[in-house]
Design a protein around this motif. Structure first.
Motif, PDB file in Angstrom:
ATOM      1  N   LEU A  52       0.863  -1.184   0.000  1.00 18.82           N
ATOM      2  CA  LEU A  52       0.000   0.000   0.000  1.00 18.82           C
ATOM      3  C   LEU A  52       0.897   1.231   0.000  1.00 18.82           C
ATOM      4  N   ARG A  53       0.534   2.227  -0.762  1.00 17.65           N
ATOM      5  CA  ARG A  53       1.234   3.509  -0.723  1.00 17.65           C
ATOM      6  C   ARG A  53       0.466   4.438   0.198  1.00 17.65           C
ATOM      7  N   GLU A  54       1.164   5.364   0.817  1.00 15.54           N
ATOM      8  CA  GLU A  54       0.494   6.312   1.702  1.00 15.54           C
ATOM      9  C   GLU A  54      -0.637   6.990   0.938  1.00 15.54           C
ATOM     10  N   GLY A  55      -1.795   7.085   1.573  1.00 11.54           N
ATOM     11  CA  GLY A  55      -2.978   7.663   0.947  1.00 11.54           C
ATOM     12  C   GLY A  55      -4.002   6.587   0.643  1.00 11.54           C
ATOM     13  N   GLU A  56      -4.916   6.919  -0.263  1.00 13.94           N
ATOM     14  CA  GLU A  56      -5.985   5.983  -0.613  1.00 13.94           C
ATOM     15  C   GLU A  56      -5.531   5.053  -1.730  1.00 13.94           C
ATOM     16  N   ASN A  57      -5.750   3.771  -1.530  1.00  9.23           N
ATOM     17  CA  ASN A  57      -5.444   2.733  -2.512  1.00  9.23           C
ATOM     18  C   ASN A  57      -6.770   2.063  -2.873  1.00  9.23           C
ATOM     19  N   THR A  58      -7.059   1.954  -4.165  1.00  6.28           N
ATOM     20  CA  THR A  58      -8.331   1.351  -4.580  1.00  6.28           C
ATOM     21  C   THR A  58      -8.088   0.059  -5.351  1.00  6.28           C
ATOM     22  N   ASP A  59      -9.070  -0.838  -5.232  1.00  2.00           N
ATOM     23  CA  ASP A  59      -9.029  -2.139  -5.914  1.00  2.00           C
ATOM     24  C   ASP A  59      -7.683  -2.826  -5.715  1.00  2.00           C
ATOM     25  N   VAL A  60      -7.336  -3.023  -4.461  1.00  2.00           N
ATOM     26  CA  VAL A  60      -6.054  -3.638  -4.116  1.00  2.00           C
ATOM     27  C   VAL A  60      -6.174  -5.154  -4.286  1.00  2.00           C
ATOM     28  N   ALA A  61      -5.470  -5.689  -5.278  1.00  2.00           N
ATOM     29  CA  ALA A  61      -5.473  -7.136  -5.531  1.00  2.00           C
ATOM     30  C   ALA A  61      -4.388  -7.783  -4.681  1.00  2.00           C
ATOM     31  N   VAL A  62      -4.781  -8.787  -3.932  1.00  2.00           N
ATOM     32  CA  VAL A  62      -3.844  -9.498  -3.067  1.00  2.00           C
ATOM     33  C   VAL A  62      -3.737 -10.936  -3.554  1.00  2.00           C
ATOM     34  N   ARG A  63      -2.562 -11.283  -4.043  1.00  3.98           N
ATOM     35  CA  ARG A  63      -2.292 -12.669  -4.453  1.00  3.98           C
ATOM     36  C   ARG A  63      -2.051 -13.480  -3.184  1.00  3.98           C
ATOM     37  N   LEU A  64      -2.721 -14.623  -3.095  1.00  3.59           N
ATOM     38  CA  LEU A  64      -2.634 -15.429  -1.883  1.00  3.59           C
ATOM     39  C   LEU A  64      -1.532 -16.477  -2.000  1.00  3.59           C
ATOM     40  N   ASP A  65      -0.743 -16.601  -0.935  1.00  6.24           N
ATOM     41  CA  ASP A  65       0.328 -17.602  -0.882  1.00  6.24           C
ATOM     42  C   ASP A  65      -0.237 -18.993  -0.632  1.00  6.24           C
ATOM     43  N   GLN A  66      -1.400 -19.043   0.009  1.00  8.70           N
ATOM     44  CA  GLN A  66      -2.104 -20.296   0.275  1.00  8.70           C
ATOM     45  C   GLN A  66      -3.510 -20.146  -0.279  1.00  8.70           C
ATOM     46  N   PRO A  67      -4.069 -21.191  -0.876  1.00 12.51           N
ATOM     47  CA  PRO A  67      -5.429 -21.074  -1.419  1.00 12.51           C
ATOM     48  C   PRO A  67      -6.449 -20.777  -0.321  1.00 12.51           C
TER      49      PRO A  67
END
Length: 159
Positions: A52-67
């Protein structure tokens, strides 16, 4: 001062490899959005993270290390501390707090192909067709009714 806010949105579904958080905000530092597994109603182990960058972050996609499995996950904002652009939780990168509590929001997740709320996969066949079953019952009732009428009505009766 460091602060954060989250909006995890409505229930999400997918193949278990990633989740998307509509809005994550962090102030005072860069940070991380960590996805935690459920541990009896509270955040458990981290199963994925994204910067995350300082400020507002939108639609942050998080790739999962475990299903991910169907059920509840938790999105939590962590500070990048030490500021080294490496996710080092639990040794570093502590959760960002607001009013003395970590900034965390639950997220409902459903694996694609499962019924909402988890549980058993959808059956390959829906079972017997209810219209076909109804048609068979009506046909049997019509035949039985015709037989009763024929038996009750006799030629030459006054009715």
């Amino acid at each position: 001062a460091t602060g954060a806010a989250l909006d995890t949105g409505a229930e999400q579904s997918g193949d278990g490899t990633s989740v998307t958080v509509p809005r994550a905000e962090v102030s005072g530092v860069d940070g991380w959005l960590a996805i935690h597994a459920d541990d009896n109603g509270k955040p458990g182990e981290v199963i994925g993270h994204a910067p995350l960058r300082e400020g507002e972050n939108t639609d942050v996609a998080v790739r999962l290390d475990q299903p991910a499995q169907s059920g509840r996950l938790y999105a939590m904002v962590h500070a990048d501390d030490p500021n080294d652009d490496r996710y080092t939780f639990p040794d570093g990168d502590p959760p960002v707090e607001a009013d003395g509590r970590p900034v965390v929001e639950p997220l409902q997740y459903a694996l694609t192909g499962e019924q909402a709320g988890g549980g058993e996969p959808l059956p390959a066949s829906g079972g017997p067709n209810p219209l076909l079953l109804l048609s068979a019952v009506l046909a049997a009732a019509t035949i039985a009714g015709a037989a009763l009428v024929r038996q009750a009505w006799r030629p030459g009766s006054k009715d």
